[in-house]
Design an enzyme around this catalytic site. Structure first.
Site, PDB file in Angstrom:
ATOM      1  N   LEU A  41       0.824  -1.209   0.000  1.00 24.92           N
ATOM      2  CA  LEU A  41       0.000   0.000   0.000  1.00 24.92           C
ATOM      3  C   LEU A  41       0.859   1.260   0.000  1.00 24.92           C
ATOM      4  CD1 LEU A  41      -2.605  -1.141   2.674  1.00 24.92           C
ATOM      5  CD2 LEU A  41      -3.027  -0.887   0.229  1.00 24.92           C
ATOM      6  N   GLY A  42       2.060   1.114   0.507  1.00 25.64           N
ATOM      7  CA  GLY A  42       2.944   2.285   0.539  1.00 25.64           C
ATOM      8  C   GLY A  42       4.200   1.992   1.318  1.00 25.64           C
ATOM      9  N   GLY A  44       7.176   4.042   3.808  1.00 28.26           N
ATOM     10  CA  GLY A  44       7.605   5.250   4.506  1.00 28.26           C
ATOM     11  C   GLY A  44       9.095   5.171   4.756  1.00 28.26           C
ATOM     12  N   GLY A  47       9.151   1.940   7.227  1.00 29.30           N
ATOM     13  CA  GLY A  47       8.444   0.684   7.052  1.00 29.30           C
ATOM     14  C   GLY A  47       7.724   0.539   5.730  1.00 29.30           C
ATOM     15  N   VAL A  49       4.035  -0.946   4.052  1.00 34.63           N
ATOM     16  CA  VAL A  49       2.658  -1.213   4.472  1.00 34.63           C
ATOM     17  C   VAL A  49       1.982  -2.129   3.448  1.00 34.63           C
ATOM     18  CG1 VAL A  49       0.476  -0.138   5.154  1.00 34.63           C
ATOM     19  CG2 VAL A  49       2.613   1.097   5.529  1.00 34.63           C
ATOM     20  N   LYS A  64       1.712  -2.689   8.801  1.00 30.10           N
ATOM     21  CA  LYS A  64       2.951  -1.915   8.589  1.00 30.10           C
ATOM     22  C   LYS A  64       4.115  -2.669   9.219  1.00 30.10           C
ATOM     23  CE  LYS A  64       4.782   2.553  10.113  1.00 30.10           C
ATOM     24  NZ  LYS A  64       4.458   3.956  10.340  1.00 30.10           N
ATOM     25  N   ASP A 156       5.349  15.532  12.395  1.00 30.10           N
ATOM     26  CA  ASP A 156       5.673  15.155  11.011  1.00 30.10           C
ATOM     27  C   ASP A 156       4.455  15.366  10.118  1.00 30.10           C
ATOM     28  OD1 ASP A 156       7.408  14.346   9.016  1.00 30.10           O
ATOM     29  OD2 ASP A 156       6.991  12.209   9.275  1.00 30.10           O
TER      30      ASP A 156
END
Ligand code: AMP
Length: 337
Positions: A41-42, A44, A47, A49, A64, A156
């Site tokens: 899903l993505g 960062g 991590g 996800v 995650k 953040d």
């Protein structure tokens, strides 16, 4: 064509599961309980996800995975989980479960399916009016207001950390509490991290931070959303941070020709060098730009620059991913635009 429903701009606000308090469990994430998909899903800074499903209920979630290679990594993840597990609010991502197998910590999170806010609003069929901007910024302020009422600083806040719940509605949630800190107003807190574009002058100067530090970031997000321009962006992070400390920005670009004076005033009251002069969450929520629904309802924000901004971010992210994957010796196949 997707437009804001004036009568129900945000829509209903339930989470996909009842609020729950989560403790970090020892051991790997249970494959008896969850199906973890290979669909990413993505990614960062820390991590990756993945889409995930609870087997018994069919509840769709996000898992995650964060590698913990040293004590500090573990402390950071434990803090993130401890902070998130107490944050029950419709504008804040909800934690569902958490596991620590010694080398990886997995957070099972509420699934947020609408993607990043800026990715959504630059889509061809999305009509970005100033009214729509107020709806998003109001929700960000509501989320931050809740955090501050619990003495939590997010630290953040940036567009990547504002996700849309769906691709149809206008509900958003704040994510990523990796940098969040519990704040004791009687004690001085200084930090040395953040994303140059969004950090407040007190971070760059290593001065005491406070609730107002998050409000600066809200001001930067709002400026970018309205114009597609990043107010302090320089050629390098050092240049950007110099611009931040000088509080050097303006509304001179053509992109602001359509933007109301009220919106500019809102941004100006957040992008104050002195933290004490910035709007608080309550001040922001009560600013005429966020409460007067008559404001610029029809004015369309020009998206050309915002599109350019988002595509540039995609490239930077992709290059960083390539560098990270190369280090691991992986083959790469990326679809960017
Ligand atoms: P993070 O490490 O928390 O910043 O997450 C990295 C990226 O993964 C984010 O920018 C999102 O695109 C995606 N992501 C994170 N959490 C979720 C979630 N709960 N549901 C869907 N996507 C997510």
């Amino acid at each position: 064509m997707i437009v804001v429903d004036e009568n129900d701009p945000i829509g209903e606000i339930e989470a996909s599961f009842p609020y729950r308090d989560v403790q970090l469990k020892k051991g790997s994430i249970s494959r008896d309980i969850y199906d973890i998909s290979s669909e990413e899903l993505g990614r960062g800074t820390y991590g990756t996800v993945y889409l995930c499903k609870e087997k018994t209920t069919g509840l769709q979630l996000a898992a995650k995975y964060v590698k913990v290679t040293c004590k500090e990594d573990r402390r950071n993840m434990e803090r993130e989980i401890e902070i998130m597990s107490g944050l029950h609010h419709p504008r804040i991502i909800q934690l569902y479960d958490a596991y620590d197998d010694g080398s990886t910590i997995v957070c099972v999170l509420e699934l947020i399916q609408g993607g990043e806010l800026f990715e959504r609003v630059i889509e061809e069929d999305y009509v970005l009016t100033e009214k729509a901007c107020t709806i998003f910024i109001r929700q960000i302020c509501e989320g931050v207001d809740f955090l501050h009422s619990r003495d939590i600083l997010h630290l953040d806040l940036k567009p990547e950390n504002v996700l849309c719940l769906s691709r149809e509605g206008n509900r958003i949630k704040l994510i990523d509490f990796g940098m969040a800190r519990r704040y004791d107003p009687t004690k001085q807190l200084q930090i040395l991290f953040g994303t140059a574009e969004f950090v407040a002058p007190e971070i760059v100067n290593f001065d005491a931070i406070s609730y107002c530090t998050d409000m600066w970031a809200v001001g930067v997000i709002c400026y970018v959303l309205l114009s597609g321009l990043s107010p302090f962006m320089g050629d390098t992070d050092i240049d950007t941070m110099t611009n931040v400390t000088l509080c050097k920005y303006n509304f001179d670009d053509d992109a602001f020709n359509q933007v109301s004076e009220c919106a500019k005033d809102f941004v100006q009251q957040l992008l104050q060098k002195e933290g004490t002069k910035r709007l608080t969450t309550q001040g922001a929520l009560n600013h005429p730009w966020l409460i007067d629904s008559a404001f610029n309802t029809e004015l369309h924000v020009t998206k050309t620059k915002l599109k350019r901004y988002v595509i540039k971010k995609r490239w930077i992210k992709a290059v960083n991913t390539i560098i990270a994957l190369r280090r691991m010796g992986a083959k790469i196949d990326l679809d960017l635009v």
